[in-house]
Design a protein around this motif. Sequence first.
Motif, short mmCIF file in Angstrom:
data_model
loop_
_atom_site.label_atom_id
_atom_site.label_comp_id
_atom_site.label_asym_id
_atom_site.label_seq_id
_atom_site.Cartn_x
_atom_site.Cartn_y
_atom_site.Cartn_z
N UNK A 37 -55.77 -31.74 57.85
CA UNK A 37 -56.80 -32.73 58.22
C UNK A 37 -57.81 -32.92 57.66
N UNK A 38 -58.58 -31.93 57.25
CA UNK A 38 -59.64 -31.97 56.33
C UNK A 38 -59.31 -32.47 54.60
N UNK A 39 -58.19 -32.02 54.47
CA UNK A 39 -57.85 -32.25 53.08
C UNK A 39 -57.71 -33.87 52.98
N UNK A 40 -57.04 -34.46 54.16
CA UNK A 40 -56.79 -35.83 54.12
C UNK A 40 -58.02 -36.76 54.06
N UNK A 46 -61.14 -35.55 52.85
CA UNK A 46 -61.87 -35.60 51.60
C UNK A 46 -61.12 -36.56 50.73
N UNK A 47 -59.91 -36.79 50.68
CA UNK A 47 -59.43 -37.69 49.77
C UNK A 47 -59.51 -39.20 50.29
N UNK A 48 -59.38 -39.31 51.59
CA UNK A 48 -59.70 -40.64 52.24
C UNK A 48 -61.19 -40.93 51.98
N UNK A 97 -72.48 -34.71 57.38
CA UNK A 97 -72.92 -34.14 56.17
C UNK A 97 -72.37 -34.92 55.01
N UNK A 98 -73.11 -34.92 53.64
CA UNK A 98 -72.44 -35.69 52.72
C UNK A 98 -71.02 -35.18 52.43
N UNK A 99 -70.25 -36.26 52.02
CA UNK A 99 -68.84 -36.23 51.63
C UNK A 99 -68.94 -35.32 50.20
N UNK A 100 -67.74 -34.96 49.76
CA UNK A 100 -67.66 -34.17 48.57
C UNK A 100 -67.81 -34.92 47.16
N UNK A 101 -67.28 -36.10 47.48
CA UNK A 101 -67.33 -36.64 46.32
C UNK A 101 -68.73 -37.54 46.13
N UNK A 102 -69.64 -37.43 47.10
CA UNK A 102 -70.66 -38.16 46.86
C UNK A 102 -71.81 -36.82 46.67
N UNK A 128 -59.66 -31.23 47.54
CA UNK A 128 -58.68 -31.68 48.45
C UNK A 128 -57.41 -30.82 48.35
N UNK A 129 -56.90 -30.77 47.11
CA UNK A 129 -55.52 -30.43 46.88
C UNK A 129 -55.70 -29.02 47.11
#
Lengths: 320, 320
Positions: free
Chosen positions: A75-78, A80-82, A94-99, A110-111
């Motif tokens: 679920x968390x993989x989806x 992070x990519x979404x 909290x901040x998203x990874x890409x942010x 994510x992978x």
Amino acid sequence: MNIFDDKINSYRDILDSHLIDIYKTGPESLSKPINHTLSGKGKRFRPILTLIIADINNVPIEDAIYPALAIELLHNFTLVHDDIMDKDVLRHGIETVHEKWDENTAILSGDAMLAISLKLLMRNKSMNKLDLIQKFVNGLLSVCEGQAFDIEFESRKNVSVNEYKQMIYLKTAYMIGLSAQIGGIVCNLPSSKTEDLKEFGECIGMVYQVQDDLLELFSDSKSMNKSLDSDFALHKKTFLWVSTPQELKPELNMILDKFEFDKTGTIKSLRNFMVSNNIKLKAENFIEENIQKSKMILNDMEGNVQFLRYYSDLIFNREY
Amino acid sequence: MNIFDDKINSYRDILDSHLIDIYKTGPESLSKPINHTLSGKGKRFRPILTLIIADINNVPIEDAIYPALAIELLHNFTLVHDDIMDKDVLRHGIETVHEKWDENTAILSGDAMLAISLKLLMRNKSMNKLDLIQKFVNGLLSVCEGQAFDIEFESRKNVSVNEYKQMIYLKTAYMIGLSAQIGGIVCNLPSSKTEDLKEFGECIGMVYQVQDDLLELFSDSKSMNKSLDSDFALHKKTFLWVSTPQELKPELNMILDKFEFDKTGTIKSLRNFMVSNNIKLKAENFIEENIQKSKMILNDMEGNVQFLRYYSDLIFNREY
């Protein structure tokens, strides 16, 4: 607080305590974003469903915990990519990874979370291990396809109610069905029973997604309003949008066009529009149908399903 | 052309004919980029290795084809995501997915390719199916970790030879070892033998990666020069870079700094630098060591390994 609430909270604590230790070795550019993501205050809704099914079948938590964690990682993989795709900057407060880092870090971590998820899934004592993996892998493809349809719909002028239902089935309901089904497989239940659990979970999933669409517009919770912003920006098709009759679409589009100039006014107009044209009612009816279907499935199940009933009621009555 | 070349070509044709039909249903925003990616003229180097191992063990191609295809899909999943990260615009002579479509499409179709890869892997008759999946999943995490180190190294001032070897082991060699090992598992060979195949494949993988580093600088092939451009832009650490002694690093950096102003001149100076300081020789020696190691493993293998020897020699002697 009752005994079920206590159990749910203890499951969440157990899951969280595993999650913070899930990936300690390996490159820091993976371990840091993965640990960051998993430190967010997620509801752990899916793995708790898996654990409850183990509980009502008198199977110890230890036998179900790794497949449950696998579901949460998937679920968390989806997410992070979404979040990259939807340009969301916050998730679970909290901040998203890409942010916080960058897109490359978000793609790769994510992978890696997906890889970790599959490794966790392999750690189980089920007699039907291969079946478990097969269904999990089908779920992975399903969630990718659901997300693809969701994005395709953004640029489509028309999306039918059935297409929308198919999309949320693939993107959300399948995975929640899987969370329940995996609980059954881990308990070595016969496949007729794990199929019932799957269907039961899928009903919850359909409810959950349409609730989201409703809550985003009608709830006053801040987190729901955040999603609304991003949905508007992306022209997301919601249950309310697809359920608006063709002849009312011009009026709906006129309201939506005003969002960027007057957010509060637009929300008010939209609420009125959805109520007065009985579109909100359509969503509520759809939710009710699925709730009733899930209850029928539960009624036909053998054994002590009280905990499962309690948990699904919590979801059905959620307000955020 | 000899009988082995004929077989290799026929394997590539069989693989390609499966690949163009691998994902026909589902959302177009997935099927189009997936089919585009798989229509590229890849060497199919990894799945051919799997098929050769089936062949020398007298196992029909049909029994190994799906795991072999799974390896190729897994490889292509990594390429699609890596190409986003490295901002590469061409791959196998055609546009990369993020270039032809956009990043979101590349992220999601990469994810879906991984899901398809796992579904293909499940289609096999091996007695050790779970072992196959476990090793495949370990390979997936390995390749993510290798890529993470590769990216981390870009911004590092120093990377040791050992760190570099560990990175290419995780990123490249593990997966090629897995391609060979999976061939052995599909043939139901005992684990001592599949471990030998793994080690043999890993030697090929180490050779393959360091060859890449050498060919990029010393070959006159256009595709190799393209990679060189992107490597320079990203400050990629190559075997040649990490093998340059500390006291020569300032001189190396001075040469590298001129690349954006004078590409041809810089390549010439770099070639001279690497030859006259015996750094090229270090790379050649490392390659030779791994070739010898792979030959020793082959010599100790029972059965008819001539085809495997022929195929690895093809790789060892490649010029692009």
